[in-house]
Design a protein around this motif. Structure first.
Motif, PDB file in Angstrom:
ATOM      1  N   SER A  41     -14.152 -14.838  -2.565  1.00 17.93           N
ATOM      2  CA  SER A  41     -13.643 -13.771  -2.443  1.00 17.93           C
ATOM      3  C   SER A  41     -12.651 -12.998  -1.863  1.00 17.93           C
ATOM      4  CB  SER A  41     -15.385 -12.892  -1.588  1.00 17.93           C
ATOM      5  OG  SER A  41     -17.075 -13.723  -1.987  1.00 17.93           O
ATOM      6  N   ALA A  42     -12.216 -13.026  -1.064  1.00 17.01           N
ATOM      7  CA  ALA A  42     -10.720 -13.581  -0.173  1.00 17.01           C
ATOM      8  C   ALA A  42      -9.990 -12.854  -1.267  1.00 17.01           C
ATOM      9  CB  ALA A  42     -10.864 -14.385   1.356  1.00 17.01           C
ATOM     10  N   ILE A  43     -10.086 -14.037  -1.708  1.00 13.90           N
ATOM     11  CA  ILE A  43      -8.825 -14.493  -2.739  1.00 13.90           C
ATOM     12  C   ILE A  43      -9.053 -12.883  -3.374  1.00 13.90           C
ATOM     13  CG2 ILE A  43      -8.101 -15.531  -5.059  1.00 13.90           C
ATOM     14  CD1 ILE A  43      -8.751 -18.256  -3.096  1.00 13.90           C
ATOM     15  N   ASP A  44     -10.159 -12.218  -4.369  1.00 16.32           N
ATOM     16  CA  ASP A  44     -10.203 -11.885  -5.393  1.00 16.32           C
ATOM     17  C   ASP A  44      -9.449 -10.608  -4.388  1.00 16.32           C
ATOM     18  OD1 ASP A  44     -11.375 -13.413  -6.967  1.00 16.32           O
ATOM     19  OD2 ASP A  44     -13.507 -13.118  -7.029  1.00 16.32           O
ATOM     20  N   ALA A  45     -10.096  -9.983  -2.931  1.00 14.75           N
ATOM     21  CA  ALA A  45      -9.476  -9.313  -2.597  1.00 14.75           C
ATOM     22  C   ALA A  45      -7.724  -9.152  -2.448  1.00 14.75           C
ATOM     23  CB  ALA A  45     -10.786  -9.042  -0.928  1.00 14.75           C
ATOM     24  N   TRP A  46      -7.859 -10.038  -1.280  1.00  9.16           N
ATOM     25  CA  TRP A  46      -5.898 -10.161  -1.731  1.00  9.16           C
ATOM     26  C   TRP A  46      -5.258 -10.061  -3.315  1.00  9.16           C
ATOM     27  CZ3 TRP A  46      -2.620 -13.005  -3.674  1.00  9.16           C
ATOM     28  CH2 TRP A  46      -1.130 -13.822  -3.122  1.00  9.16           C
ATOM     29  N   ILE A  47      -5.927 -10.467  -4.328  1.00 13.46           N
ATOM     30  CA  ILE A  47      -5.414  -9.890  -5.498  1.00 13.46           C
ATOM     31  C   ILE A  47      -5.328  -8.572  -5.977  1.00 13.46           C
ATOM     32  CG2 ILE A  47      -5.219 -10.794  -8.051  1.00 13.46           C
ATOM     33  CD1 ILE A  47      -6.426 -13.281  -7.852  1.00 13.46           C
ATOM     34  N   ASP A  48      -6.563  -8.145  -5.514  1.00 11.84           N
ATOM     35  CA  ASP A  48      -6.594  -6.669  -5.803  1.00 11.84           C
ATOM     36  C   ASP A  48      -5.480  -5.379  -5.298  1.00 11.84           C
ATOM     37  OD1 ASP A  48      -8.471  -7.218  -7.570  1.00 11.84           O
ATOM     38  OD2 ASP A  48     -10.864  -6.683  -5.579  1.00 11.84           O
ATOM     39  N   ARG A  49      -5.232  -6.072  -3.966  1.00 11.30           N
ATOM     40  CA  ARG A  49      -4.125  -5.047  -3.311  1.00 11.30           C
ATOM     41  C   ARG A  49      -2.748  -5.625  -3.793  1.00 11.30           C
ATOM     42  NH1 ARG A  49      -7.033  -7.954   1.325  1.00 11.30           N
ATOM     43  NH2 ARG A  49      -5.314  -9.253   1.333  1.00 11.30           N
ATOM     44  N   ARG A  50      -2.563  -6.500  -4.917  1.00  5.24           N
ATOM     45  CA  ARG A  50      -1.677  -6.214  -5.380  1.00  5.24           C
ATOM     46  C   ARG A  50      -1.345  -5.647  -6.953  1.00  5.24           C
ATOM     47  NH1 ARG A  50      -1.296  -9.908  -1.597  1.00  5.24           N
ATOM     48  NH2 ARG A  50       0.351 -10.525  -1.029  1.00  5.24           N
ATOM     49  N   LEU A  51      -2.076  -4.714  -7.258  1.00  8.13           N
ATOM     50  CA  LEU A  51      -2.976  -4.528  -8.435  1.00  8.13           C
ATOM     51  C   LEU A  51      -2.996  -2.946  -8.639  1.00  8.13           C
ATOM     52  CD1 LEU A  51      -5.890  -6.446 -10.074  1.00  8.13           C
ATOM     53  CD2 LEU A  51      -3.601  -6.444 -10.282  1.00  8.13           C
ATOM     54  N   THR A  52      -2.024  -2.906  -9.447  1.00 10.03           N
ATOM     55  CA  THR A  52      -1.762  -1.220  -9.953  1.00 10.03           C
ATOM     56  C   THR A  52      -2.169  -1.138 -11.090  1.00 10.03           C
ATOM     57  OG1 THR A  52       1.047  -1.284 -10.550  1.00 10.03           O
ATOM     58  CG2 THR A  52      -0.357  -0.522  -7.840  1.00 10.03           C
ATOM     59  N   GLY A  53      -2.589   0.765 -11.326  1.00 20.80           N
ATOM     60  CA  GLY A  53      -2.608   0.667 -12.795  1.00 20.80           C
ATOM     61  C   GLY A  53      -4.061  -0.037 -13.478  1.00 20.80           C
ATOM     62  N   HIS A  54      -5.021  -0.948 -12.824  1.00 20.06           N
ATOM     63  CA  HIS A  54      -5.842  -1.839 -13.991  1.00 20.06           C
ATOM     64  C   HIS A  54      -7.344  -0.764 -13.088  1.00 20.06           C
ATOM     65  CE1 HIS A  54      -3.677  -4.819 -16.108  1.00 20.06           C
ATOM     66  NE2 HIS A  54      -3.027  -4.540 -14.786  1.00 20.06           N
ATOM     67  N   ASN A  55      -7.943  -0.565 -13.679  1.00 20.96           N
ATOM     68  CA  ASN A  55      -9.369   0.478 -12.820  1.00 20.96           C
ATOM     69  C   ASN A  55     -10.390  -0.885 -13.044  1.00 20.96           C
ATOM     70  OD1 ASN A  55      -8.695   2.410 -13.570  1.00 20.96           O
ATOM     71  ND2 ASN A  55      -8.890   2.737 -15.608  1.00 20.96           N
ATOM     72  N   GLY A  56     -11.358  -0.908 -11.796  1.00 28.81           N
ATOM     73  CA  GLY A  56     -11.772  -1.476 -11.686  1.00 28.81           C
ATOM     74  C   GLY A  56     -11.470  -3.053 -10.330  1.00 28.81           C
ATOM     75  N   GLY A  57      -9.812  -3.500 -10.873  1.00 30.86           N
ATOM     76  CA  GLY A  57      -9.780  -4.525 -10.059  1.00 30.86           C
ATOM     77  C   GLY A  57     -10.020  -6.043 -10.564  1.00 30.86           C
ATOM     78  N   PHE A  58      -9.586  -6.839  -9.766  1.00 26.59           N
ATOM     79  CA  PHE A  58      -9.827  -8.345 -10.650  1.00 26.59           C
ATOM     80  C   PHE A  58     -11.412  -9.001 -10.136  1.00 26.59           C
ATOM     81  CE2 PHE A  58      -9.887 -13.040 -10.008  1.00 26.59           C
ATOM     82  CZ  PHE A  58      -8.796 -13.082 -11.263  1.00 26.59           C
ATOM     83  N   SER A  59     -11.483  -8.341  -9.050  1.00 24.38           N
ATOM     84  CA  SER A  59     -12.510  -8.544  -8.187  1.00 24.38           C
ATOM     85  C   SER A  59     -13.489  -8.363  -8.997  1.00 24.38           C
ATOM     86  CB  SER A  59     -12.721  -8.302  -6.628  1.00 24.38           C
ATOM     87  OG  SER A  59     -12.701  -7.165  -6.864  1.00 24.38           O
ATOM     88  N   ALA A  60     -13.835  -6.513  -9.985  1.00 25.53           N
ATOM     89  CA  ALA A  60     -14.435  -6.286 -10.698  1.00 25.53           C
ATOM     90  C   ALA A  60     -14.776  -6.904 -11.504  1.00 25.53           C
ATOM     91  CB  ALA A  60     -14.604  -4.973 -10.261  1.00 25.53           C
ATOM     92  N   LEU A  61     -14.195  -7.424 -11.865  1.00 31.49           N
ATOM     93  CA  LEU A  61     -14.175  -8.521 -13.588  1.00 31.49           C
ATOM     94  C   LEU A  61     -14.625  -9.301 -13.706  1.00 31.49           C
ATOM     95  CD1 LEU A  61     -10.717  -6.912 -15.189  1.00 31.49           C
ATOM     96  CD2 LEU A  61     -12.337  -6.784 -16.208  1.00 31.49           C
ATOM     97  N   ALA A  62     -13.882 -10.156 -11.912  1.00 28.11           N
ATOM     98  CA  ALA A  62     -14.427 -12.247 -12.338  1.00 28.11           C
ATOM     99  C   ALA A  62     -16.083 -11.904 -11.446  1.00 28.11           C
ATOM    100  CB  ALA A  62     -13.804 -11.916 -10.959  1.00 28.11           C
ATOM    101  N   ARG A  63     -16.970 -10.272 -11.223  1.00 24.88           N
ATOM    102  CA  ARG A  63     -18.799 -10.538 -10.783  1.00 24.88           C
ATOM    103  C   ARG A  63     -18.649 -10.670 -12.116  1.00 24.88           C
ATOM    104  NH1 ARG A  63     -16.612  -7.199  -6.516  1.00 24.88           N
ATOM    105  NH2 ARG A  63     -16.983  -6.040  -7.617  1.00 24.88           N
TER     106      ARG A  63
END
Length: 410
Positions: free
Chosen positions: A359-381
Motif C-alpha cells: 500500500s505504501a509503495i502504491d501511494a509513493w508511486i501515486d505522488r509521482r504521477l501526473t495526468g492519470h486519473n485514479g492513480g496506480f493504487s486505484a488500478l492495482a486494487r
C-alpha cells in the motif's frame, strides 16, 4: 570438408523434358490406335483399292480420276445415296471376308447401286524372303467362296472357272455395246436370281446383275484390277466397262470400299476424339492438362526451408505462454501477478525507500504521477476484481501506460 548439398536433387529441365515426351507419346499412341486403320496406306499387295500390287485396283482408280470421274475410297460402312448424287459402291471382298460383313455393307447401301468384284487370287509369301512394301508375293487361282454372296440376297450361286483363251466378252449396257477381252482362265458365276450381262464361252456369267435389285457382280477381277493394265486394250476395256456399269446404274461417281479389306475407320468414342468437330475439345483438354503441369512445376521464389516448431526468442516464449494461458481460460487469474510485477519494476527503477509495504509503495508511486486519473493504487486494487476479459485488458493497459510514463520505456 564436403560441399553443402544442393537445394534440388534433380535437374528440373531434364525432368520436364521427360514428362513432355511421355505426354506426347501417350497422346500419339491413342491417336494411332484410333486412326491407325484410316491412316494406313494399304501397301500390302492385296486385292483392294489402295493396293498397287497385281490383284489391287489402284491403277484403275488413277485412270478413272484422270478421265474426270468422281472417285472416292470409302473407309466407313454407311449409305452414300443422296437426293441429287448417287455413287456406285465397288466392293472388293477377299477369300477371308465374313458373310456378316457382306450382309452389313449390303444393308447399309439402302438401295444404292453396288458392284461386287469377287476375288480370284490368293497371295502367298515366299518362305525366307522379306516381303517388299506394296509388292504381291506368288499367287495362285482360288475360286471365290459362295458365302460372299448371301443366299437371302442372291439365292443359290455357283462359282466356276472356264477356259477362254483369246475369247472376248460382249455386253449391252446403257444402250451401248462393250467389247472386252477375257483372261485365258476366266472365273464365272451362275445362279437362278442372276441376269448374265457378259457371258463366257462356256455359258457362265462374267458380269451379272440381280433381277430384283440394282446390284452388279463381276466374277473375274482381272478385267479391272492392276493385272488388266498388262495391255492397253484390256485397261481401256476395263475403264469403259466400269463407266458403262455406272451409267446403267444411273450413278454419278464411284466409291471403292476398303472396309472389307481391314482399312475401315469404325465409329468409336476414341476415334471421335481425334476427328472434327470433337478434335477442338480434345486439343483444349490437352492444353489444359499441359497448363496444369506447368503450374504444378513452377514455384515462385526460392524453396521454402522448414521453420522451427518453436521459434528461439523472448517474444516467442511470451507468445507461447500467452497462448497457453488463453487456451486454459486463466487470463483473469494472472491479475495479482501482473500488478505485483508492475509495482516491483517501478519501485526498483525509481529507487523506492526500503521497508515499504504494498500500500505504501502504491501511494509513493501515486505522488509521482501526473495526468492519470485514479492513480496506480486505484488500478492495482481494481484489476484483481475484473470479471471479464475486456475489463481486465483495459485496466492492464492503463497500468502498462503508467509504467511507460514513469520509466520512459516501451
Amino acid at each position: 570438408m564436403t560441399d553443402a548439398p544442393s537445394d534440388s536433387s534433380f535437374n528440373p529441365r531434364l525432368i520436364g523434358g521427360v514428362v513432355a515426351v511421355g505426354v506426347a507419346a501417350f497422346i500419339a499412341l491413342w491417336a494411332l490406335i484410333a486412326l491407325g486403320p484410316q491412316l494406313s496406306g494399304g501397301k500390302d499387295g492385296g486385292g483392294h483399292a489402295l493396293s498397287k500390287g497385281a490383284p489391287g485396283y489402284a491403277a484403275m482408280i488413277d485412270l478413272l480420276e484422270r478421265a474426270g470421274a468422281q472417285v472416292e475410297v470409302r473407309r466407313r460402312v454407311e449409305p452414300y445415296r443422296y437426293q441429287d448424287y448417287t455413287q456406285l459402291a465397288v466392293l472388293t471382298p477377299t477369300h477371308e471376308t465374313r458373310p456378316g460383313a457382306m450382309q452389313e455393307i449390303l444393308a447399309a447401301q439402302a438401295g444404292a447401286p453396288i458392284l461386287i468384284v469377287l476375288p480370284k487370287w490368293q497371295v502367298l509369301q515366299t518362305p525366307g524372303e522379306r516381303k517388299k512394301p506394296g509388292w504381291s508375293g506368288p499367287g495362285f487361282r482360288a475360286a471365290a467362296p459362295t458365302r460372299l454372296l448371301p443366299a437371302d440376297w442372291f439365292g443359290e450361286t455357283e462359282v466356276e472357272s472356264e477356259a477362254a483363251k483369246s475369247a472376248r466378252g460382249r455386253a449391252i449396257l446403257a444402250g451401248r455395246a462393250i467389247d472386252i477381252p477375257l483372261p485365258d482362265e476366266v472365273q464365272t458365276l451362275s445362279g437362278p436370281h442372276l441376269e448374265a450381262l457378259i457371258v463366257a464361252p462356256g455359258g457362265g456369267a462374267v458380269l451379272a446383275r440381280t433381277k430384283n435389285r440394282d446390284i452388279y457382280i463381276l466374277a473375274d477381277p482381272d478385267l479391272i484390277d492392276n493385272l488388266a493394265f498388262a495391255s492397253r486394250d484390256t485397261a481401256r476395256a476395263g475403264a469403259m466397262l466400269l463407266d458403262a456399269i455406272s451409267e446403267d446404274a444411273d450413278a454419278d461417281g464411284f466409291a471403292f470400299d476398303v472396309t472389307l479389306n481391314g482399312f475401315g475407320s469404325q465409329r468409336s468414342l476414341l476415334r471421335f476424339a481425334f476427328v472434327p468437330p470433337f478434335i477442338g475439345i480434345t486439343l483444349c483438354l490437352i492444353a489444359a492438362g499441359l497448363l496444369a503441369l506447368w503450374q504444378a512445376a513452377m514455384r515462385f521464389g526460392p524453396a521454402l526451408r522448414p521453420a522451427r516448431a518453436i521459434p528461439v526468442s523472448k517474444a516467442a516464449l511470451i507468445a507461447n505462454s500467452a497462448d497457453l494461458i488463453k487456451q486454459a481460460g486463466r487470463e483473469l487469474d494472472s491479475a495479482d501477478a501482473y500488478v505485483l510485477n508492475q509495482r516491483a519494476a517501478i519501485a526498483r527503477r525509481l529507487h523506492a525507500p526500503a521497508g515499504l509495504d504494498a500500500s505504501a509503495i502504491d501511494a509513493w508511486i501515486d505522488r509521482r504521477l501526473t495526468g492519470h486519473n485514479g492513480g496506480f493504487s486505484a488500478l492495482a486494487r481494481r484489476l484483481p476484481l475484473a470479471r471479464s476479459a475486456p475489463e481486465f485488458l483495459a485496466d492492464a493497459q492503463a497500468l502498462h501506460d503508467i509504467r511507460k510514463d514513469l520509466l520512459r520505456d516501451g
